[in-house]
Each structure stands twice: as C-alpha cells, then as structure tokens.
Design a protein around this motif. Structure first.
Motif: not given
Ligand SMILES: Cc1cc2nc3c(=O)[nH]c(=O)nc-3n(C[C@H](O)[C@H](O)[C@H](O)COP(=O)(O)OP(=O)(O)OC[C@H]3O[C@@H](n4cnc5c(N)ncnc54)[C@H](O)[C@@H]3O)c2cc1C
Ligand code: HEM
Ligand code: SF4
Ligand code: SF4
Ligand code: FES
Lengths: 103, 812
Positions: A51, A54-57, A63, A65, B525, B528, B548, B550, B552, B555, B560, B566, B612, B804
C-alpha cells in the motif's frame, strides 16, 4: 468527455503525506507535496502490491512501506535499479479542493 | 571570513591522507599549500614492492594525481624541499626560495632508510628502498647487472629481494641473526618462510655482519666481519628506518626519536604545528606502518576542522608480507612468556603454521604462516580483548568454524575461486570485489560497498569483505570510518548534526536542513526519520512530532503486515496479567473478528489481520479495559520480559516480576533510536534471557546485576556487565540513565549492541558510574517521558489524527 470528481479538501491531506481513496474498482493514494502539488497513484506497489499510501513521500516520489521500492508519483514508474510500473491518475486543485479524473 | 592558510610539508601517505580527511569535514576552511620533495603527486608507497616485482605499474599506484590538487584548490609545489621553518614569522622556505605563510602547519616528512655507516657506503649502486627513485635505480641495475645483495632480512628487505629475483637478478640476503623477520615471526614460522624463499631462488647469509663495502666508484662486493666476501653489483640496505626529523629539529621543535606530539597530533612545542606519520613520536612510539598513520590523519583532520573531539591513543599494529604466493601474518606478542600459553598447529607438508599466544583466555599475539585468512579475525579478537574460552577448542580452525558465523567451513577467502559468492544479499562474487579493489583503487570497506554493494545490506559478510580487502591491498586498508554522512542529502555525520541541533538551538527539520545545507528540499526517508527523532530527543517538551516523517508502523501505531493489515499488541506490564484483562482482550478479539492471535516472544498477546480503519475503534475498547499501546511497532521501548522470580520460583532471589513492572512503568512510551527490550530474571538461571536484551537485570542474592547491549536478532550478541547494585531504586535509576544516554548518543537505527561496540563499554560505564552524571541523565529521561507517556491509542480513539485512519469513499 473527461469527468472530474471532487474527492477531498486539500488541507485534509497532510503535507508530504497522503490520503487513501476507495473507489468501487480499486484503492487510490492521493499525495500532497511540500509545494501543494497533488498526485494520484494506484495504491498498489508494482513489487508486491504494497500500500503506497502508507509509505513515506519525498520530493515527487514515495518509498513503499513493505520493501522500500521507490516509486515516481508523476509516472508510476519504479525508480532504478528496480523495474515496474503502476497507474497514475490526473488530479487538479481548484479553490482548495482536490479533483480526480479516473478516465 | 578570511580563510586561514594551511601548509603541508611532505606530500606522502600520512600528510595527504590528513588533507583528504580534512576536506571531508571542512572543505572550505583553509587555503592549502603542499610542499613535496618528490616530483610526483601522491602515491601508495607500500605498493612499491609489487611495482618492483612487475605486478603493478607506477600509474596503478598513484593515489592522487595532479588534477586532484587542482580540483580541490590546493597549491602543490612538487619537487621542492622545505629547508627552513620560521616559527616567528610563521612561514616555510623551500630550497629554491619559495616562501609560504601559514596559520597552521603540518609536518609529514616521513622517514629515511637507515644507511649503515660502513666504509664504502657512499659508492654508486648502494641504495635504500623508500621511493620511486630507489625502485627506478633497482630496475635499472637489474637490466645492466647480475648480482644483488640485500642487507636486512626484515619485511622490507625480503620484499626488495623478491622483486629483484623477479627482475632476473641473483639475490643474496644478509641477515645479522639466525632467523628472518624476528620482529614479526617466531622461529618455526621464520624457518618455513626461509625454506620457501630458498625454493624461489633466494640465497641467505644468516648471522653475517657486514664490515665493508668493496669496489671502486661503483660497488663490486661486500666483506663480512668473519672475513668472507660476496660479489655484488647492487646493494640494497633495508636495515630499518629513522624518522626524518631534521626539519623539525632545526625549527626548535622537541624531538626524541621522532617529533614529539600530543594526543591531538600537535607538536608539544608549538600548537600551531601538527606532525603526522613516520616522522612522529607519540606516547614514546614511532610507527612504521600505514594503519596507525591513517588513524593519526583522522585525528589531526578533526582538530584542524575545529571539531576538536578526536584523540589519538595509539594503535595496535599487525603485519603481512607482500610477496605473492607467501601468506604470512603476525600481530602482538607472538613469543609469549611465563604467564602465557600457546596454541600451536603445524603441518610442514602443507606449509601451514599457526601459533596463538593466550593470556587469561585473551589473545595476546598471533603468527600465521601459509593460511592467513583468519588473521584479521584474530587481530580483532586481540584488539577487543575478547574472552575466547567458549571457542578455544576450535580457535585455530578459524572463524568459519564458529557455529553462528553463517559461513561454511570451506570459506577460505584466499583460496576461493573468483566466482564464489561473497555477499549473499546482493549476489557479489569474489572476482567482482577483487577487480573493483584493484581497478578503482579502493581502500575502505565503504568504498567497496559503494562500488560493488558487497556487504552493503545485512552486513554479515563484512568480515569476509574486509579479509578480501586486507588480502588484496596488504596491510594498507583502512577500517570503515565510524563517521559516515547521515544520508545522501548531506555530508554531515549523525554526530555533527546532533551536535548542531543542540549548539545552535535548531528546533525544526527545516532549520536543520538549512543550517547544514541539505541538498534536497525535504530530505529523504532516511534523514526525515532521523531528524524527527533527533529533534524529539533534543527538545522533548517543545518539538511537535511530524507524523509524515515516521515509518508507517509508528504513524499507524501498529505493525503493518504483508497484506497491508495491521497487528495490535496491548501492553501487559512485566508480562503480568489478570483474568479480567485476558477476558477483555478475548472480547475485543471476538468483536473485531480477529483471525489470528499469538503469544509473542516478549510475553504479550498479538492480534493480527486488523484493517487500518478498524484500529481506532479497537483501541477504544482496549483503552476502556485499561490497556495502553504496547509499542510493538516502534523504534521505541518494547517490552520488559520477566520470569516468575521469588514470588513463586524455588530458586528466585528477588521479586523479578515486581521489578519488571516497575521498569516498564518507568520506560514505556519512550521513543528510542531503535527498538529497545528489557528483561528481568529472578536468579542466574536467567529464564527471562536477560543477557540478550538491550537492558537486562539478573537478580542475585545480594542485589541486581545490570547487563547492557545484548541482542537476539540476526546476529546474537550477549550483553556486557554494566554494574551491580543493591536496591530496586538503583536499578531504576541506572535504567533511566542508560536509556537516556542511548537516546542521546546512538545514531538513529543503531541498536544498543552495535552502539556499545562503536563507542566502547568503558565510555558508557564511565558516564553511568559517575553518580552526578547518572542522576542528570535519569532526570532528563523523566522529563522526556512526560509527553511520551500519553497513550497514543487513547488519543486516536478519541479522534486525534482521524484523517490517517479514515479512507475517502467515492462512487466511481
Ligand atoms: C617498499 C615499502 C613497502 C612498505 N610496505 C608496507 C606495508 O605493506 N604495510 C604498511 O603498513 N606499511 C608499509 N610501508 C610503510 C609505509 O609506506 C609508510 O609507513 C608510510 O608511507 C609513511 O607515510 P608518511 O607520510 O609518514 O611518509 P612518506 O610516505 O614517506 O611521505 C613523506 C614525504 O615527505 C617528503 N619530504 C620529506 N622531507 C621533506 C621536506 N623537507 N620538504 C618537502 N618534502 C619532504 C618525502 O619526499 C616523502 O614524499 C612500506 C614502505 C616501503 C618503503
Ligand atoms: C539450571 C537451569 C534452569 C532451571 C533450574 C530452570 C528452572 C525454571 C523454573 C523453576 C521456572 C519457573 C517455572 C514457572 O513456574 O513458570 C522456569 C521458567 C522458565 N525458564 Fe527456566 N530454568 C533453567 C534454565 C533455563 C534456560 C537456560 C532457559 C532459556 C534459555 C529457560 C527459560 C525459561 C523460561 C522462558 C521460563 C518461563 C519464565 C516465565 O515466563 O515465567 N530456563 N525455569
Ligand atoms: S531465572 Fe531463576 S528465579 Fe527466574 S524462573 Fe528461572 S530459576 Fe526461577
Ligand atoms: S523471524 Fe522473520 S518471519 Fe518471523 S516474525 Fe521475524 S521477520 Fe517475520
Ligand atoms: S510491495 Fe512495495 S516494495 Fe515490496
């Protein structure tokens, strides 16, 4: 004729983050860049359907997850050295609202 | 700001390495000028031996060509010897009259071959073995003459003799003692070496002392003290080196054997002047190998860049002989004495000899001949002072025989075929690595990683890659520098960035990126997440967490899973629970139709397969039953595992469960550089496996043993003993202080095990044994815990971060 659907207010998407949109056919991730550019991409990584929402932009990519593939949000292409592609959709922002075009 | 002037005298290995390190840290700080007596750029001196043996060319051993100096804005005066340093005017003057002013000066004049003061030593054809000029002289002699004599059967002499044989000369080696390389080898190994060199045609005149060099203008032979003579058209003196201190001395700097320097590599006479390399004497030692010089270079560069944190504390050295086909390694005290024991293996038929000297189950020294693959492993064990009693029986068979190393026994780097896979993660073969090392002139593990990807992933083949590196380039490879840039967006290291955050009061990610001139607008990533953590750790009560930045898991406050669902793990303090709590969990599981439940390794209950959007509702029910988040998903304090302890167990010495609960109440919610686990065992039987945890407590009759830095993951590491204390209050204080030290000092994503190995147990012990310091750390930990112990689940169940967890539904 193209069909624009209003999906969400821009300020309900976190900066450098995303919202998940469920349509009848599939899940779509809508990302918002630090410059308020918006991107829509199918919420399935070309690798193993991770998904992407749920990744980091970062910049104009995300990227995944699950195994850290990097996907270009403008084209849906996996960035080197990985190979693969997922769908992207047209989006626009007007008067603070985000519109999606699924054609 | 006006740039300061930095002048380097000596364009050799140590000096230029210092500049390279400096440019990495502070590229624009100085106007740099270099004087080098030799008319070249900077080359790899230790590779002169392979050049002499025609295995390499001069081009192949150049490290920095002249373009490098241009590219880095360095003024190079090549072929110019400095003959005077005027400390009052702060300038250096070369023989041709060139003058350069300095604010800081580095002397790196290396050493000179020691020439025996024999009658006739000034004749033509009598040379040392030090630079390209000497190699040229030898190659020239080999074309025109037949007979060569090398005086000195040490490392350098034998490499010279080997090269001259390769050039077709008849070579005799004259040695004062009855065994070769007595500084590196014991007798059996030396005899084996001599035998195999004799098989290559080298002749030896052992226990011969030269009296005179014979000849007219050019040398024709040698006469020895015993009256015998030998013919020679070329004499190479390789009896040792002497630090080149002329210049230093004439400038009035205090010199003994070398120019005396402090731990910051500054001369003790004049702090504006640094000295580095073979011309230096540090804590009484003048080194003659590159590994220590490279460490010195790093320290000097750090100081010149005004970071001022590094100290040079001396180096333990090891040696290899660079004669192709002969494998030889030695390190430390390989002779031993009354208080040591030897383990020896000798197989004359296969030409293998190994001797390891032990004292109190630690390696003090080693000599390997024939099979040196494990040299670097023994050397590491020796430097680390590792207790080898657990694998003493198989020590001689090498690292490959250790059950947990993950490599099969055939793994013998040197004898492996080129297509043998070294790095299983990235599928890199031995041949690729060796090729990259030789063609791209790689020196460090990092370079090899960048070019080949070998050992860049899980890292379990790092040892093999280091062996290959050591084997391919000889003793001259540098260990991975401990300071890497934080990520590709910046050149600054984790430590520099963290230092800057505190020092300059940087309180947002943007402020950090601006201050350290990030190359990307919003980072990647990797940085950050690091920055978000560093800021949170530095300003616990002020910094607003950026969701944003962290992963997922953090977050969404759940783990996951591969299908995008989850898992939910409620916290059960100390692994204790009541029937009511179990019932509440069962009710939640029923209500949300949890498909799978499992008891975790950390004594908690895990519910899998949660969508989720269901999470907040589920947390609401758990919250109502008194549960808080278990943080099973975070780079955070995870669980405290306990055994039953004195309350029930017939062996229990203390209340391990009670203490476990208190520890968990103290630490839950804390964000850490990486995951962090605790355990408390009620007695040394250690049923809670406390000695593979980040912080483990083993109860004993008289109190509590505190263990740190354990890990049960891919690479198991047993804890180190931190301290022993008497009361629960002390355990809690140590625990909080240790957590905070780790939080403030470790790099993001560095677990306690590698952190302890990187910074050293001593440093951590010192920080925590100092009562005042411990209390301050503990206090800071408590402050950071105030905002951290607001349950993230409860907040979200009450509506925080709703976006979220809420997908947008559209009819299309
Ligand atoms: C043949 C050979 C093989 C070796 N093999 C190994 C090995 O396998 N492993 C290992 O660890 N080490 C080995 N060494 C040792 C290693 O090369 C030295 O430890 C290292 O080069 C020392 O570095 P340095 O910068 O102190 O000195 P150098 O590299 O000697 O540099 C000093 C430079 O300063 C210049 N200079 C001196 N005085 C002046 C002046 N007044 N003005 C201007 N310039 C000046 C010199 O010309 C020289 O270029 C070997 C050495 C030799 C010669
Ligand atoms: C001399 C050796 C040992 C003795 C005498 C011993 C004895 C015990 C006893 C009496 C208990 C308590 C049982 C109970 O009431 O719950 C126990 C629990 C346990 N033991 Fe051991 N043990 C030994 C070694 C080990 C070792 C080596 C391990 C694991 C590496 C281990 C793992 C455990 C575990 C996981 C528990 C459950 C603890 C808990 O969750 O309460 N034991 N052991
Ligand atoms: S560690 Fe000791 S006290 Fe704890 S359960 Fe095992 S035997 Fe009992
Ligand atoms: S051991 Fe491997 S498969 Fe099992 S939970 Fe951990 S990562 Fe997953
Ligand atoms: S599913 Fe996206 S990287 Fe594997």
């Amino acid at each position: 004729m193209s069909k624009w659907i209003e999906v969400v207010e821009l300020n309900k998407i976190p900066v450098l983050g995303s919202r998940l949109i469920k349509t009848r056919e599939m899940d779509i991730a809508v990302f918002r860049g630090s410059d308020d550019q918006v991107y829509a991409i199918r919420d399935a990584c070309p690798h193993k359907n991770g998904p992407l929402s749920q990744g980091i932009m970062h910049g104009t990519s995300v990227t995944c997850p699950l195994h850290n593939w990097k996907i270009d949000l403008t084209s849906g292409q996996a960035l080197g050295p990985d190979e693969g592609c997922t769908n992207v959709f047209a989006v626009k922002v007007e008067a603070g609202k985000v519109y999606l075009n699924l054609d | 700001m006006l740039k300061e002037n930095l002048v380097l005298i000596g364009n050799g290995m140590a000096g230029v390495r210092t500049l390279e390190e400096l440019l990495k840290l502070a590229p624009d700080q100085y106007n740099i000028t270099v004087f080098g007596e030799e008319p070249y750029g900077n080359y790899n001196r230790i590779m002169l031996s392979p050049v002499l043996a025609s295995e390499k060319t001069i081009e192949q051993i150049m490290l920095n060509d002249e373009q490098w100096y241009v590219d880095n804005g360095i003024t190079l005066h090549k072929g110019k010897k400095v003959e005077q340093i005027n400390r009052a005017r702060r300038e250096v003057i070369a023989t041709d009259g060139t003058v350069a002013k300095y604010d800081r000066l580095i002397i790196a004049t290396g050493s000179l071959p020691f020439m025996l003061p024999l009658p006739g030593a000034d004749k033509q054809g009598v040379i040392g073995f030090r630079d390209i000029k000497d190699v040229d002289a030898m190659l020239d002699a080999a074309r025109r003459y037949k007979k060569a004599v090398v005086i000195g059967g040490g490392l350098l002499g034998l490499e010279a003799a080997n090269g001259l044989i390769k050039q077709g000369m008849e070579v005799s080696v004259v040695h004062l003692l009855d065994t070769l390389m007595e500084r590196q080898l014991d007798k059996p190994a030396a005899l084996m070496l001599q035998k195999s060199l004799e098989e290559r045609g080298m002749r030896f005149l052992m226990e011969h002392s030269t009296a005179e060099i014979l000849g007219g203008e050019r040398v024709t032979g040698l006469r020895f003290k015993n009256g015998s003579e030998v013919k020679a058209d070329l004499v190479v003196m390789a009896v040792g080196i002497k630090p080149n201190i002329e210049l230093g001395k004439s400038a009035g700097l205090h010199c003994e054997r070398g120019i005396v320097v402090s731990d910051t590599m500054q001369t003790i006479t004049d702090p504006k002047i640094y000295a580095i390399g073979e011309c230096v004497q540090h804590r009484g030692i003048a080194y003659g190998l590159v590994a220590p010089l490279f460490e010195q270079a790093k320290v000097a560069a750090n100081h010149l860049a005004k970071h001022g944190i590094a100290r040079y504390q001396g180096t333990v050295t090891s040696t290899k002989l660079k004669v192709t086909g002969i494998e030889l390694f030695s390190a430390g005290d390989f002779i031993g004495n009354d208080t040591t024991e030897d383990i020896v293996f000798k197989d004359a038929a296969s030409g293998t000899y190994k001797k390891i000297v032990l004292q109190d189950n630690q390696i003090k020294g080693a000599v390997l001949y024939g099979d040196t693959v494990d040299g670097s492993w023994y050397f590491q064990l020796m430097k680390d002072g590792t207790d080898i009693s657990a694998f003493r029986d198989t020590l001689l068979f090498g690292q490959a025989h250790l059950g947990d190393s993950g490599h099969n026994p055939e793994t013998r780097v040197a004898s492996l075929p080129d297509d043998a896979e070294i790095c299983g993660c990235n599928g890199v073969c031995k041949g690729d690595i060796v090729k990259a090392i030789t063609e791209k002139k790689l020196f460090t593990l990092d370079d090899v990683r960048a070019h080949t990807k070998a050992s860049a992933s899980c890292g379990s083949c790092t040892g093999l890659v280091e062996s290959l590196l050591a084997h391919t380039v000889g003793g001259d490879y540098s260990k991975t520098p401990t300071s890497k840039p934080l990520c590709k967006c910046t050149d600054y290291t984790h430590d520099q960035v963290r230092g800057g955050i505190l020092q300059h009061g940087l309180k947002t990610m943007q402020a950090v990126r601006d201050h350290f001139e990030w190359t990307t607008p919003d980072g990647c990533p990797s940085c950050r997440n690091s920055l978000n953590y560093y800021l949170l750790c530095a300003w616990p009560t002020e910094y607003v967490d950026d969701a944003q930045s962290r992963y997922i898991n953090e977050r969404a406050h759940g783990n996951i899973q591969k299908d995008g669902t989850y898992s939910v793990v409620p916290r059960m303090f100390g692994g204790m629970c009541t029937s009511d709590q179990l019932r509440a969990i069962a009710d939640v599981a029923d209500k949300f139709q949890v498909p799978t439940m499992k008891v975790t390794g950390g004594q908690r209950i895990d519910m899998f397969g949660i969508k989720k959007e269901q999470l907040p509702a589920m947390w609401k029910d758990l919250s109502a039953a008194g549960f808080v988040s278990g943080h099973a998903y975070g780079k955070a304090m995870r669980t405290v595992k306990t055994c039953v302890g004195s309350e029930w167990c017939r062996f229990g010495t203390q209340d391990s469960t009670g203490l476990g609960v208190k520890l968990e109440e103290l630490t839950w919610g804390s964000w850490m550089p990486h995951k962090f686990k605790l355990a408390v065992s009620g007695c040394p039987r250690n049923c809670a496996e406390a000695t593979i945890k980040d912080f483990g407590v083993v109860c004993v009759d008289s109190g509590y043993e505190l263990h740190i830095g354990g890990n049960g993951g891919i690479k198991v590491r047993v804890t180190d003993l931190l301290s022993k204390v008497e009361t629960e209050e002390q355990v809690l204080e140590y625990c909080g202080a240790f957590c905070q030290l780790y939080r403030e000092d470790a790099h993001y994503l560095e677990r306690t095990a590698p952190w302890v190995e990187r910074v050293g147990l001593d440093k951590i012990k010192q920080a925590l044994e100092d009562t005042a310091n411990r209390k301050v750390l503990h206090e800071r930990f408590l402050i950071s815990q105030q905002p951290a112990q607001i349950d993230p689940w409860k907040q979200r169940a009450e509506g925080a971060e709703a976006n979220e967890f809420t997908p947008i539904l559209i009819e299309a």
